[in-house]
Enzyme design. Structure first.
Site, PDB file in Angstrom:
ATOM      1  N   ASP A   1      39.527  27.994  35.085  1.00 23.97           N
ATOM      2  CA  ASP A   1      40.167  26.666  35.175  1.00 23.97           C
ATOM      3  C   ASP A   1      39.124  25.524  35.060  1.00 23.97           C
ATOM      4  O   ASP A   1      37.929  25.737  35.068  1.00 23.97           O
ATOM      5  CB  ASP A   1      41.254  26.908  36.233  1.00 23.97           C
ATOM      6  CG  ASP A   1      40.713  26.598  37.433  1.00 23.97           C
ATOM      7  OD1 ASP A   1      39.440  26.652  37.657  1.00 23.97           O
ATOM      8  OD2 ASP A   1      41.555  26.628  38.489  1.00 23.97           O
ATOM      9  N   HIS A   2      39.808  24.421  35.409  1.00 27.09           N
ATOM     10  CA  HIS A   2      38.781  23.199  35.453  1.00 27.09           C
ATOM     11  C   HIS A   2      37.916  23.321  36.403  1.00 27.09           C
ATOM     12  O   HIS A   2      36.839  22.701  36.447  1.00 27.09           O
ATOM     13  CB  HIS A   2      39.742  21.766  35.646  1.00 27.09           C
ATOM     14  CG  HIS A   2      40.751  21.919  36.715  1.00 27.09           C
ATOM     15  ND1 HIS A   2      41.990  22.735  36.530  1.00 27.09           N
ATOM     16  CD2 HIS A   2      40.785  21.924  38.072  1.00 27.09           C
ATOM     17  CE1 HIS A   2      42.774  22.942  37.739  1.00 27.09           C
ATOM     18  NE2 HIS A   2      41.951  22.126  38.562  1.00 27.09           N
TER      19      HIS A   2
ATOM     20  N   GLY B   1      38.409  27.821  41.541  1.00 30.36           N
ATOM     21  CA  GLY B   1      37.698  27.246  42.578  1.00 30.36           C
ATOM     22  C   GLY B   1      37.183  28.185  43.516  1.00 30.36           C
ATOM     23  O   GLY B   1      36.180  28.124  43.950  1.00 30.36           O
TER      24      GLY B   1
ATOM     25  N   GLY C   1      38.178  32.075  43.189  1.00 31.74           N
ATOM     26  CA  GLY C   1      38.421  33.259  42.679  1.00 31.74           C
ATOM     27  C   GLY C   1      39.810  33.622  43.469  1.00 31.74           C
ATOM     28  O   GLY C   1      40.191  34.879  42.794  1.00 31.74           O
ATOM     29  N   ILE C   2      40.543  33.606  44.154  1.00 33.96           N
ATOM     30  CA  ILE C   2      41.740  33.814  44.824  1.00 33.96           C
ATOM     31  C   ILE C   2      42.910  34.016  43.738  1.00 33.96           C
ATOM     32  O   ILE C   2      43.498  34.666  43.398  1.00 33.96           O
ATOM     33  CB  ILE C   2      42.061  33.182  46.196  1.00 33.96           C
ATOM     34  CG1 ILE C   2      40.844  33.576  47.034  1.00 33.96           C
ATOM     35  CG2 ILE C   2      43.420  33.724  46.484  1.00 33.96           C
ATOM     36  CD1 ILE C   2      40.861  32.545  48.398  1.00 33.96           C
ATOM     37  N   GLY C   3      43.052  32.595  43.384  1.00 34.79           N
ATOM     38  CA  GLY C   3      44.139  32.451  42.483  1.00 34.79           C
ATOM     39  C   GLY C   3      44.166  33.427  41.172  1.00 34.79           C
ATOM     40  O   GLY C   3      45.005  34.019  40.759  1.00 34.79           O
ATOM     41  N   MET C   4      43.029  33.453  40.559  1.00 34.19           N
ATOM     42  CA  MET C   4      42.599  34.142  39.321  1.00 34.19           C
ATOM     43  C   MET C   4      43.255  35.597  39.602  1.00 34.19           C
ATOM     44  O   MET C   4      43.585  36.428  38.954  1.00 34.19           O
ATOM     45  CB  MET C   4      41.357  33.939  38.693  1.00 34.19           C
ATOM     46  CG  MET C   4      41.108  32.638  38.224  1.00 34.19           C
ATOM     47  SD  MET C   4      41.855  32.400  36.692  1.00 34.19           S
ATOM     48  CE  MET C   4      41.128  31.037  35.754  1.00 34.19           C
TER      49      MET C   4
ATOM     50  N   HIS D   1      33.859  51.730  44.347  1.00 34.27           N
ATOM     51  CA  HIS D   1      35.094  52.157  45.000  1.00 34.27           C
ATOM     52  C   HIS D   1      36.241  51.841  44.076  1.00 34.27           C
ATOM     53  O   HIS D   1      37.300  52.596  44.341  1.00 34.27           O
ATOM     54  CB  HIS D   1      35.254  51.851  46.276  1.00 34.27           C
ATOM     55  CG  HIS D   1      34.028  52.542  47.132  1.00 34.27           C
ATOM     56  ND1 HIS D   1      34.114  52.379  48.434  1.00 34.27           N
ATOM     57  CD2 HIS D   1      33.226  53.313  47.041  1.00 34.27           C
ATOM     58  CE1 HIS D   1      33.201  53.108  49.282  1.00 34.27           C
ATOM     59  NE2 HIS D   1      32.338  53.528  47.997  1.00 34.27           N
TER      60      HIS D   1
ATOM     61  N   ARG E   1      36.448  60.909  45.077  1.00 37.93           N
ATOM     62  CA  ARG E   1      37.611  60.750  45.871  1.00 37.93           C
ATOM     63  C   ARG E   1      38.343  59.412  45.629  1.00 37.93           C
ATOM     64  O   ARG E   1      39.384  59.239  45.835  1.00 37.93           O
ATOM     65  CB  ARG E   1      37.299  60.781  47.474  1.00 37.93           C
ATOM     66  CG  ARG E   1      36.187  59.872  47.908  1.00 37.93           C
ATOM     67  CD  ARG E   1      35.977  59.835  49.359  1.00 37.93           C
ATOM     68  NE  ARG E   1      35.109  58.855  49.819  1.00 37.93           N
ATOM     69  CZ  ARG E   1      33.826  58.546  49.682  1.00 37.93           C
ATOM     70  NH1 ARG E   1      33.047  59.520  48.826  1.00 37.93           N
ATOM     71  NH2 ARG E   1      33.308  57.571  50.042  1.00 37.93           N
TER      72      ARG E   1
HETATM   73  C1  RB5 Z   1      42.180  24.088  41.361  1.00 39.74           C
HETATM   74  O1  RB5 Z   1      42.052  22.993  42.121  1.00 39.74           O
HETATM   75  C2  RB5 Z   1      42.293  25.278  42.402  1.00 39.74           C
HETATM   76  O2  RB5 Z   1      43.527  25.347  43.051  1.00 39.74           O
HETATM   77  C3  RB5 Z   1      42.109  26.438  41.527  1.00 39.74           C
HETATM   78  O3  RB5 Z   1      40.747  26.522  40.936  1.00 39.74           O
HETATM   79  C4  RB5 Z   1      41.670  27.910  42.588  1.00 39.74           C
HETATM   80  O4  RB5 Z   1      40.814  27.625  43.197  1.00 39.74           O
HETATM   81  C5  RB5 Z   1      43.178  28.647  42.723  1.00 39.74           C
HETATM   82  O5  RB5 Z   1      42.886  29.728  43.580  1.00 39.74           O
END
Ligand code: RB5
Length: 144
Positions: free
Chosen positions: A8-9, A65, A67-70, A97, A131
């Site tokens: 993303d941006h 930003g 890596g969590i949202g992705m 693992h 395993r």
């Molecule tokens: C965008 O501002 C941000 O929310 C996105 O890149 C990411 O971190 C979401 O998980």
């Protein structure tokens, strides 16, 4: 290796740098984005997940930003094992693992050098199997 990559941006600059360094010896499928305009990370995650699921790519890399949202968005697709790895140890273990097939990086969390180290480790580390095979299968079974 055929690697689908998207961001993303927040991840445009890091994506460019990884493509020209760690990924230069790989067959890269870049789904974007390439400009600084805003984009919703689930839309990009879907594109990379599709490439991995359809076997157009062997692995995927997603950058936002944190890596969590992705990872949340990509992990909703059957067959995807997306891991947020903002350190080298997690990158190694996500392969050994968890047989992670999509690496998610936080461009606002890690510097370029660490991100390169994470990507190198993740791309070169095989799945341990044994395993861990049954445990990884159960992730998919839980979707049914
Ligand atoms: C965008 O501002 C941000 O929310 C996105 O890149 C990411 O971190 C979401 O998980």
């Amino acid at each position: 290796m055929r690697i689908a990559i998207g961001c993303d941006h927040a991840g445009v600059e890091l994506k460019r740098l990884l493509i020209s360094s760690v990924l230069s010896a790989h067959n890269v499928i870049d789904v974007g984005i390439d400009c600084m305009g805003l984009v919703d990370y689930p839309d990009v995650a879907k594109q990379v997940a599709d490439k991995v699921i359809t076997l157009d790519a062997d692995r995927g890399i997603l950058i936002c930003g944190t890596g969590i949202g992705m990872a949340m968005a990509a992990g909703r697709f059957s067959g995807v094992r997306a891991a947020t790895c903002n350190d080298i140890y997690s990158a190694e273990m996500s392969r050994r693992h968890n047989d992670a097939n999509i690496l998610c990086l936080g461009a606002r969390v890690v510097g370029v050098g660490v991100a390169e180290g994470i990507a190198r480790m993740w791309l070169s580390t095989p799945f341990d199997g044994g395993r861990h095979k049954n445990r990884v299968s159960k992730i998919e079974q839980n979707l049914e």
